[in-house]
Write a protein that holds these residues in place. Sequence first.
Motif, PDB file in Angstrom:
ATOM      1  N   PHE A 361       0.848  -1.186   0.000  1.00 33.03           N
ATOM      2  CA  PHE A 361       0.000   0.000   0.000  1.00 33.03           C
ATOM      3  C   PHE A 361       0.887   1.240   0.000  1.00 33.03           C
ATOM      4  O   PHE A 361       1.867   1.318   0.743  1.00 33.03           O
ATOM      5  CB  PHE A 361      -0.920   0.006   1.226  1.00 33.03           C
ATOM      6  N   HIS A 362       0.514   2.203  -0.828  1.00 29.62           N
ATOM      7  CA  HIS A 362       1.274   3.447  -0.916  1.00 29.62           C
ATOM      8  C   HIS A 362       0.727   4.477   0.063  1.00 29.62           C
ATOM      9  O   HIS A 362      -0.462   4.489   0.380  1.00 29.62           O
ATOM     10  CB  HIS A 362       1.190   4.013  -2.332  1.00 29.62           C
ATOM     11  N   ALA A 363       1.597   5.351   0.518  1.00 27.73           N
ATOM     12  CA  ALA A 363       1.201   6.464   1.379  1.00 27.73           C
ATOM     13  C   ALA A 363       1.757   7.753   0.756  1.00 27.73           C
ATOM     14  O   ALA A 363       1.125   8.347  -0.102  1.00 27.73           O
ATOM     15  CB  ALA A 363       1.693   6.241   2.802  1.00 27.73           C
ATOM     16  N   GLY A 364       2.967   8.148   1.142  1.00 28.03           N
ATOM     17  CA  GLY A 364       3.548   9.373   0.585  1.00 28.03           C
ATOM     18  C   GLY A 364       4.319   9.088  -0.679  1.00 28.03           C
ATOM     19  O   GLY A 364       5.564   9.107  -0.691  1.00 28.03           O
ATOM     20  N   THR A 365       3.617   8.817  -1.781  1.00 29.44           N
ATOM     21  CA  THR A 365       4.280   8.555  -3.058  1.00 29.44           C
ATOM     22  C   THR A 365       3.667   9.403  -4.164  1.00 29.44           C
ATOM     23  O   THR A 365       2.509   9.822  -4.084  1.00 29.44           O
ATOM     24  CB  THR A 365       4.154   7.080  -3.481  1.00 29.44           C
ATOM     25  N   LYS A 366       4.466   9.630  -5.206  1.00 30.22           N
ATOM     26  CA  LYS A 366       3.951  10.261  -6.427  1.00 30.22           C
ATOM     27  C   LYS A 366       4.748   9.713  -7.607  1.00 30.22           C
ATOM     28  O   LYS A 366       5.836   9.149  -7.439  1.00 30.22           O
ATOM     29  CB  LYS A 366       4.064  11.788  -6.357  1.00 30.22           C
ATOM     30  N   ARG A 367       4.189   9.878  -8.808  1.00 31.70           N
ATOM     31  CA  ARG A 367       4.880   9.434 -10.018  1.00 31.70           C
ATOM     32  C   ARG A 367       5.390  10.628 -10.796  1.00 31.70           C
ATOM     33  O   ARG A 367       4.738  11.659 -10.893  1.00 31.70           O
ATOM     34  CB  ARG A 367       3.945   8.601 -10.896  1.00 31.70           C
ATOM     35  N   GLU A 368       6.569  10.426 -11.342  1.00 28.90           N
ATOM     36  CA  GLU A 368       7.155  11.414 -12.247  1.00 28.90           C
ATOM     37  C   GLU A 368       7.576  10.636 -13.484  1.00 28.90           C
ATOM     38  O   GLU A 368       8.652  10.045 -13.515  1.00 28.90           O
ATOM     39  CB  GLU A 368       8.353  12.094 -11.589  1.00 28.90           C
ATOM     40  N   GLY A 369       6.692  10.588 -14.469  1.00 27.93           N
ATOM     41  CA  GLY A 369       6.925   9.717 -15.614  1.00 27.93           C
ATOM     42  C   GLY A 369       6.859   8.272 -15.157  1.00 27.93           C
ATOM     43  O   GLY A 369       5.889   7.842 -14.544  1.00 27.93           O
ATOM     44  N   GLU A 370       7.919   7.521 -15.416  1.00 25.34           N
ATOM     45  CA  GLU A 370       7.978   6.119 -15.008  1.00 25.34           C
ATOM     46  C   GLU A 370       8.569   5.946 -13.616  1.00 25.34           C
ATOM     47  O   GLU A 370       8.603   4.830 -13.079  1.00 25.34           O
ATOM     48  CB  GLU A 370       8.834   5.319 -16.016  1.00 25.34           C
TER      49      GLU A 370
END
Length: 423
Positions: A361-370
């Motif tokens: 499970f994700h919490a403090g994540t974000k995507r930048e492209g791949e």
Amino acid sequence: MRVMVIGSGGREHALAWKIAQSPRLTKLYIAPGNAGTEAVGENVSLDITDHSAVIESCRRLSIDFVVVGPDAQVVAGLGDDLRAAGFTCFCPSKAAGQLEGSKSFTKALCDEMGIPTAAYGHFDNEADALAYLRQQGAPIVVKADGLAAGKGVTVAMTLEDAEAAIRDCFAGTFGASGAEVVIEEFMEGEEVSLFVLCDGRNTLLLASAQDHKRAFDGDTGPNTGGMGAYSPAPVLTEALTRQAMETIVNPTVEGLIRRGTPYQGVFYAGLMLTAQGPKLVEYNARFGDPECQVMMMRLRSDVLDLLHATATGNLAGKFAVWREEAALTVILATKGYPGDYAKGSEIKGAEGLDTGDVQVFHAGTKREGERLLAAGGRVLNVTALGATVAEAQKRAYECVDQIAWPQGFCRRDIGWRAVERGE
């Protein structure tokens, strides 16, 4: 049913993941969500502190049901505002949410209803608080009265530590949350969490869990929002659970009805198992984080059905079915947490680890492209099932070891109490 989950943490990812499995769901949105929630629903970029913006988004997306995750939104009355705008919402009222938003409110309710809890004093100035402390001695517990993201509690083993905690509160370390302080007796025992749904009058017992608040192995270091958890907590036996329901939860339900502020949502009762029986440490007015993650892994029932029944007063006759296995989650956090930490470091190896027995499970994540980037303090929640807590622990750490993230850290002893007891 078109559903919106409010929040961006691991708790909200777990709720969204489980809601996505419901046959009653037609469309799922998560606001604002994170890099993990986009795999189970559609993220909505939204400032969830702006209630008008939340309401407008729900109208635009024709939302049927809103599930509010974070404590700050519960205490700020987002549920009230959504209901006033015509939306069905899983979220206690602002008045009932004072159970979490004000420790002195809960203590007063305990006094009124005879609920077993620690003896305490409540203070709005440093001088009186320090005087009471010196009268009581140590060990003792100092709590900021309001929300402090799980960090406003000091279990002080010395007078010096307690004095420092009081001064921190009144110096503004926790902002307005520390403007008042509750000082409690130190209770001997093992702490455990009990989760119960309530639709205003009817209750449904969910599950127990134990979390690990301290940042480092051996329960050392500063308090955090939680570095891991496991469920069930075998130390909370059926007999102790019945006792907690009869002496703590049920009187709380009745007390809030008497006050004209019935509770609709989930009770998260933090309990201390003392020699005299269970005593209330504190209430939270939402699912725990990371306790929610392990409960959603174990829950077989349709969580959307249960949450909607809670919100609409239709919990009578409902029941929850659980997996027999234990679940355990390990939090990967950014180095420096719960203090200052850097954002933007890349995480590798976290994708493709999900199986029937493991879920990241994700919490403090974000995507930048791949690229998957860390965007918070608590970043990933590696959660696993096992026949025992020890087996779930082994699976979780095997998964943790496949994630390459030099800027992160985790505790290596989550579940140690249960593992030592062979549970």
